[in-house]
Structure formats: C-alpha cells, structure tokens
Design an enzyme around this catalytic site. Structure first.
Site, PDB file in Angstrom:
ATOM      1  N   HIS A 168      -8.494   1.155  14.197  1.00 13.07           N
ATOM      2  CA  HIS A 168      -9.373   0.847  13.440  1.00 13.07           C
ATOM      3  C   HIS A 168      -8.805   0.293  12.062  1.00 13.07           C
ATOM      4  CE1 HIS A 168      -8.030   5.038  12.553  1.00 13.07           C
ATOM      5  NE2 HIS A 168      -8.492   4.734  11.376  1.00 13.07           N
TER       6      HIS A 168
ATOM      7  N   TYR B 146     -18.473   2.052   0.957  1.00  9.26           N
ATOM      8  CA  TYR B 146     -17.031   2.182   1.388  1.00  9.26           C
ATOM      9  C   TYR B 146     -16.397   0.891   1.637  1.00  9.26           C
ATOM     10  CZ  TYR B 146     -12.663   3.526   3.741  1.00  9.26           C
ATOM     11  OH  TYR B 146     -11.321   3.631   4.014  1.00  9.26           O
TER      12      TYR B 146
ATOM     13  N   HIS C  63     -12.466   8.569  14.036  1.00  5.23           N
ATOM     14  CA  HIS C  63     -11.407   7.703  14.403  1.00  5.23           C
ATOM     15  C   HIS C  63     -10.172   8.792  15.034  1.00  5.23           C
ATOM     16  CE1 HIS C  63     -12.989   4.772  11.607  1.00  5.23           C
ATOM     17  NE2 HIS C  63     -13.379   4.573  12.656  1.00  5.23           N
TER      18      HIS C  63
ATOM     19  N   GLU D 221      -9.023  11.389  12.332  1.00  4.13           N
ATOM     20  CA  GLU D 221      -9.531  11.196  10.979  1.00  4.13           C
ATOM     21  C   GLU D 221     -11.236  11.015  11.011  1.00  4.13           C
ATOM     22  OE1 GLU D 221      -8.574   7.213   9.572  1.00  4.13           O
ATOM     23  OE2 GLU D 221      -6.492   7.359   9.980  1.00  4.13           O
TER      24      GLU D 221
ATOM     25  N   HIS E 150       0.887  -1.175  -0.003  1.00  6.39           N
ATOM     26  CA  HIS E 150       0.168  -0.093   0.156  1.00  6.39           C
ATOM     27  C   HIS E 150       0.828   1.237  -0.105  1.00  6.39           C
ATOM     28  CE1 HIS E 150      -4.178  -0.856   1.033  1.00  6.39           C
ATOM     29  NE2 HIS E 150      -4.000  -2.330   1.260  1.00  6.39           N
TER      30      HIS E 150
ATOM     31  N   HIS F  12      -4.857   0.169  11.504  1.00  2.00           N
ATOM     32  CA  HIS F  12      -3.967   1.336  12.215  1.00  2.00           C
ATOM     33  C   HIS F  12      -4.190   2.122  13.316  1.00  2.00           C
ATOM     34  CE1 HIS F  12      -6.518   3.022   8.971  1.00  2.00           C
ATOM     35  NE2 HIS F  12      -6.287   4.295   9.417  1.00  2.00           N
TER      36      HIS F  12
HETATM   37 FE   LIG Z   1      -7.987   5.393   9.262  1.00  3.72          FE
END
Ligand SMILES: [Fe+2]
Length: 442
Positions: free
Chosen positions: A372, A351, A366, A342, A293, A336
């Site tokens: 999360h 999503y 978050h 966020e 990623h 993470h």
């Molecule tokens: Fe996130």
C-alpha cells in the site's frame, strides 16, 4: 457543568479521596482491622504479585461494598462482539470501510456495549496473547449498567461524540481528539450525548506503556504529565431487586450479573493501576528536518510490547498536524510492505496520503505484507510539488493500530458490514510507469 478534575502523570503512584470523606484513605497501611468510614478494602491487581517493580501494577480501593456482592454471571447475547477469527476465510486484500453506520435513535436504542463490533483481531484471551479491534456505534447511555473486560486493556478512540465515562476511580470526559485507556478488570459505564462513534483496541498480552525515546532524550512524543487520571468519586446508590447489571467480557464472550448497588462506590483509592486519558494535541512531533523519512514509529503514543525486544503486540500511532520541511524528498508516506498489520482510522479531517475515500469514522486495514501507499493523485501531486516548508494534516488526526500479529477479519468486518468499500483497490490502478531508460542526471 464544571470541568472534571484529574491527576496528572503516567504510571505514577496516585492517591485520591472523595472530598466528601476526608481521611478515608487509611494512613500508613492498606488493610487496617477497620477501615475509615466503615469501608471495605479491595485490591485490584494489574500484574502478577511478583512482577518486577518496573512492571508491578495494583490499586487499593476503599469501597462501600466489595465487588463480590452480586448474583451469578449468566451468558449475554451480543452478536457483534466475537473473537472467532475462523468464522470467515483469510483475506489478504487491502480493506477500506466507509464511515460505520450509527443506528438512528428513533429506530433502535443502542448503548456503548451493545454497539461494539469486532472488525478484526488475532490470538486468544485465554492464552493472554492477541488483540482485537472494534468499532463502536451507539446513540444512548448505559443506564444502571457497567462493564469490565477480564481479557485485556481497552484503548478507546472517540471519533463522533464525547464519552462521559464513570469508573470505579472517578469520572472522565473523553472528547474528540482525546483517547482513554481502561485497563483489565476496571468497571466503567459510558454516557453519551447522542449519536456516537469511535474505535477500540483491546490488547490481551499486557499493558500500554510509553515508548522508549532512545536518542530523542527525556522529552518529546507523548509526555507523561499530559496523561490524566480521574479523582475519586462515589455514589451510595441502591438499585433494589438486582437493578444494577455488571457485564463481564470474559474469554471473548459477554456475561451479566446483577446487584442491588452501584459499583461506583469507591470513596478513596491509591495505587498505580488506573484508567487515564490523553489529549492528542499534546503530542510533540519529531521528524526529519533535512531529507528523507523517519519511520512512522516516531509517531507512537503508546505501545504494548511483546516479549521480543522492540516488537509490539500493538502500537497506537498518530499522524498529527505538523511542519513538513524535508528537501528533495517525496514527502507523503512511502510505498511499503510491512511485516506488521496496520489498522487505520480517522478522528477528523482528511489524511494526507489519500484525500478521498478515507473519511472520519471509516477505516482501513493493510494486512501483513499487503502492499500500500499513496494513491495516484497524491503521488503525482507530491512528485511535482514545490518543496517549501508546509503545514500538513492541519485539522486532521489519523491514527494507526499497528500489530506484529497477523489479524483476521470477522464475518461482520468483511461481509455483513454494509460499509466495506469494494472499490478501494482502484485508487492505485491509475499509477503509471515513469520509467525512462534514457534518463540522465540534470
Ligand atoms: Fe502502512
């Protein structure tokens, strides 16, 4: 109605005249002794006079009457707009909201300003440091009323309903999947076609800019040419006996003043401090084409930078439709814990990390270091999926307001609002251990 016209570019020096008054922009100077057509010259500053050229923002407006012509401001009631972060106790939990309720027009008429609800935020507009995140839910147009914020810049994300926005610079129609930015001090009025909902990010520190592209090069992500600014449009409309209301958001509270004329009386303007809109479809997505990623910073549309290098007061980040091609990779977002806050919303679709529960017009928060990631269903599916090239997020547009500030929830955001999803934490509970101490490479 014919589509509106716009000027294209980001941070450019624009100039615009209403075509009904050719030659209304003074030639070669800003403040002639007498302006063409008997207009008044007024400068709107978006930066300190002495800011370096790269950051210097100002626009000259040529208007029928100066903005100063109004009665004194007096406080105005709007109980849902607040920067009182101390009104409820800190709450580090993962938060999710079902779609925010839009008032029914037969029960209550609510316009865009009345429909602003602060969800969370941080900092203090008096110190010009902080952010505020709002939802708006409204069903009627602002009539003979405009607003401006003296506290910061609004980034507006409509989810339901088109926003027809009149500004001192001209008119913008902001459709679903588009965003607009109305910067500090700019007066605007919002008309809607019916029930409307969306999100607003206000930044107190400075203005939004395009992120630096580094090794990506000169093109990609949000390209400057796709940002659209209104062309000059004026009305010479009298509204006797103080019939026009100007709402000021000042130090986190609303005030109102009255005047006898429409504030949208700017016949011509020039400068680089302007409102603008952007269609998220135009975002050029960049990602790994081998494995693993990139971090979500590759999805940054606009950023408001702090004084710390590379640290944003707030980034506006989107998760657009794209190809996912990485080999031997768990493709959804990784688990993470982030040193940033966020806040996410959904403009349309579903999503990819959570197919259920997070719906258009809803939201999640978050907070700093709150863990999360994908829910259990998503983890199991993605861990066993065949890794062929795949279109993901088709028909979807999720976004994030990511901030280096530790945001606090308002009383409404965590208690009064009936849309809080108390069950959210349960989406991770079914995650089970796959640990096998006897595991051997294949
Ligand atoms: Fe996130």
């Amino acid at each position: 109605m014919a589509p509106l016209r716009y000027l294209s570019g980001f941070g450019s020096e624009f100039a615009s005249e209403d075509p009904r008054c050719p030659g209304s922009l003074p030639k070669g100077q800003n403040t002639p002794q007498k302006c063409p057509y008997g207009l008044y010259a007024e400068q709107l500053s978006g930066s300190a006079f002495t800011a370096p050229r790269t950051h210097n923002r100002r626009t000259w407006l040529y208007r029928i009457l100066p903005s100063a012509v109004h009665t004194p401001f007096s406080p105005m009631e709007q109980p849902y707009l607040t920067h009182n972060w101390k009104s409820s106790d800190p709450n580090p939990n993962q938060m999710r909201w079902h779609p925010f309720s839009i008032p029914h027009i037969n029960k209550e008429k609510v316009d865009w300003v009345q429909g602003l609800h602060t969800i969370c935020g941080a900092g203090d507009p008096c110190a010009r440091h902080g952010i505020s995140v709002y939802a708006y839910m409204c069903n009627t147009s602002m009539v003979d009323t405009c607003m401006y914020t003296a506290d910061g810049d609004f980034l507006i994300v409509p989810e339901k309903g088109t926003l027809h926005i009149t500004t001192e610079f001209g008119k913008m129609d902001v459709f679903n999947n588009e965003i607009c930015v109305i910067q500090q001090g700019m007066r605007f009025s919002v008309e809607v076609d019916g029930e409307s909902r969306g999100y607003v990010l206000e930044v107190f520190d400075g203005h939004f800019e395009l992120p630096c592209l580094g090794p990506i090069g000169a093109n990609g992500l949000a390209n400057p040419r796709d940002f659209l600014t209104p062309v000059a449009w004026y009305e010479d409309r009298r509204v006797p006996h103080g019939g026009y209301t100007v709402i000021s958001k000042y130090q986190g509270k609303l005030f109102q003043a009255h005047q006898d004329q429409s504030p949208f009386n700017v016949v011509a303007w020039h400068g680089n401090y302007v409102p603008y809109k952007y269609n998220l479809e135009n975002f050029v997505v960049v990602n790994s084409v081998s494995f693993d990623h990139m971090d979500p910073s590759i999805f940054t549309v606009l950023t408001c930078q702090s004084v710390k290098p590379g640290v944003a007061i707030a980034d506006f980040v989107i998760f657009p439709p794209r190809w996912s091609v990485q080999t031997n990779t768990f493709r959804p977002p990784y688990y993470h814990r982030n040193c940033m806050s966020e806040f996410m919303g959904l403009i349309k679709g579903s999503y990819e990390a959570k197919e259920e529960g997070f719906r258009p017009g809803g939201a999640t928060l978050h907070s700093m270091m709150t863990p999360h990631g994908p829910d259990a269903v998503c983890f199991e599916g993605a861990s066993n999926a065949e890794l062929k090239p795949q279109r993901i997020a088709e028909g979807t547009m999720a976004f994030m307001f990511e901030s280096s500030l530790s945001m606090a929830l308002t009383e409404w955001g965590q208690k009064t609002c009936e849309c809080v999803d108390a069950e959210y934490y349960k989406c991770w509970l079914p995650l089970k251990s796959h640990f096998n101490p006897d595991w051997k490479p294949e």
